[in-house]
Design an enzyme around this catalytic site. Structure first.
Site, PDB file in Angstrom:
ATOM      1  N   GLY A 290       0.794  -1.224   0.000  1.00 21.15           N
ATOM      2  CA  GLY A 290       0.000   0.000   0.000  1.00 21.15           C
ATOM      3  C   GLY A 290       0.823   1.270   0.000  1.00 21.15           C
TER       4      GLY A 290
ATOM      5  NE  ARG B 160       7.223   2.847  -9.076  1.00 23.26           N
ATOM      6  CZ  ARG B 160       6.902   3.305 -10.283  1.00 23.26           C
ATOM      7  NH1 ARG B 160       7.807   3.935 -10.998  1.00 23.26           N
ATOM      8  NH2 ARG B 160       5.688   3.116 -10.791  1.00 23.26           N
TER       9      ARG B 160
ATOM     10  CB  SER C 278      -4.305   1.046  -6.758  1.00 20.67           C
ATOM     11  OG  SER C 278      -2.964   0.658  -6.887  1.00 20.67           O
TER      12      SER C 278
ATOM     13  CB  SER D 247       0.047   0.521  -8.441  1.00 19.04           C
ATOM     14  OG  SER D 247       0.784   0.240  -9.611  1.00 19.04           O
TER      15      SER D 247
ATOM     16  CG  ASN E 253       3.459   0.122 -12.956  1.00 19.62           C
ATOM     17  OD1 ASN E 253       3.836   0.714 -13.958  1.00 19.62           O
ATOM     18  ND2 ASN E 253       4.255  -0.087 -11.921  1.00 19.62           N
TER      19      ASN E 253
ATOM     20  CD  GLU F  25      -5.870  -1.244   0.850  1.00 20.41           C
ATOM     21  OE1 GLU F  25      -5.003  -2.143   0.976  1.00 20.41           O
ATOM     22  OE2 GLU F  25      -5.679  -0.235   0.167  1.00 20.41           O
TER      23      GLU F  25
END
Ligand code: BG6
Ligand code: MG
Length: 217
Positions: A46, A49, A114, A116, A118, A169
């Site tokens: 969670g 990056r 999210s 992310s 990606n 989650e």
């Protein structure tokens, strides 16, 4: 019946990509001369990056110039992209399509929430993108979970109130974000790890239609 909104995290909830994030971070840690364990990887779930790399370098007691830091971020993501390149529908976690279809049949709006960057290509690869009315991901937020920003944007995009939203989650930080947003939090994974959630399920296979119907009331 109130207008509900259902929000799904991606990594570890819809697809089993947590293992690929782990392998990519572990490779970098090993190159830098230290170990990175599955237990330490829990802290990465969670988490953005950038924050993951900061934690990794703290674990390895390594300091880096901005340029080196950015280079390692790129390297980790390239390794991760190599893993996800070959993904297809077989990597969708058990019963996720059943739950999405259940909600779609009842015209319940669905969002992705999210961290992310990606997320969209992954949903495309596994063929689930059409289920989502809104995608809120690492490209749309400025604050990382446990800040509730990602879920609050999702609620707003679904035209509903946070109190009427349900969040799935697998990350402690994500459960905390849902709780702060006053949403119903559902932990997917190890109940002892996700004990702050309102409800816990190991995975979606045990989540009955009755339970989902109750959430819609
Ligand atoms: C979250 C993962 O969904 O996305 C984290 O749980 C990851 O482990 C984060 O660091 C960011 O992902 P990405 O794909 O933008 O590197
Ligand atoms: Mg996750």
């Amino acid at each position: 019946m109130k207008k509900k909104g259902f929000i799904f995290d991606l990594d570890g909830v819809i697809v089993d990509t947590a293992k690929y994030h782990y392998l990519a971070w572990k490779k970098l840690a090993n190159e830098l001369g230290f170990e990175f364990t599955l237990e330490q990887n829990e802290l990465f779930k969670g988490v953005s990056r950038k924050r993951c790399l900061e934690i990794l370098l703290e674990i390895g007691n390594i300091s880096a110039s901005q340029e080196q830091f950015d280079q390692w971020m790129i390297e980790k993501n390239e390794d991760y992209l190599n893993y996800i390149e070959k993904m297809d529908a077989s990597e969708i976690l058990p019963d996720v399509p059943r739950v999405l279809q259940f909600l779609k049949n009842r015209e319940v709006p669905i969002a992705l929430g999210s961290a992310s960057k990606n997320a969209t290509p992954i949903l495309e690869k596994v063929g689930l993108l059409p289920y989502f009315n809104s995608i809120v991901d690492g490209n749309s937020v400025t604050k990382a979970k446990p800040d509730p920003e990602v879920f609050l944007i999702a609620a707003s995009n679904l035209n509903t109130e946070p109190q009427n939203c349900v969040v799935f989650e697998d990350a402690v930080a994500g459960i905390q974000a849902a709780n702060i947003a006053q949403m119903t939090s559902i932990g997917i994974g190890e109940p002892s790890t996700l004990h702050e959630a309102d409800y816990n399920f190991k995975d979606f296979t045990k989540m009955t239609d009755e339970f989902l119907n109750d959430l819609l009331q």
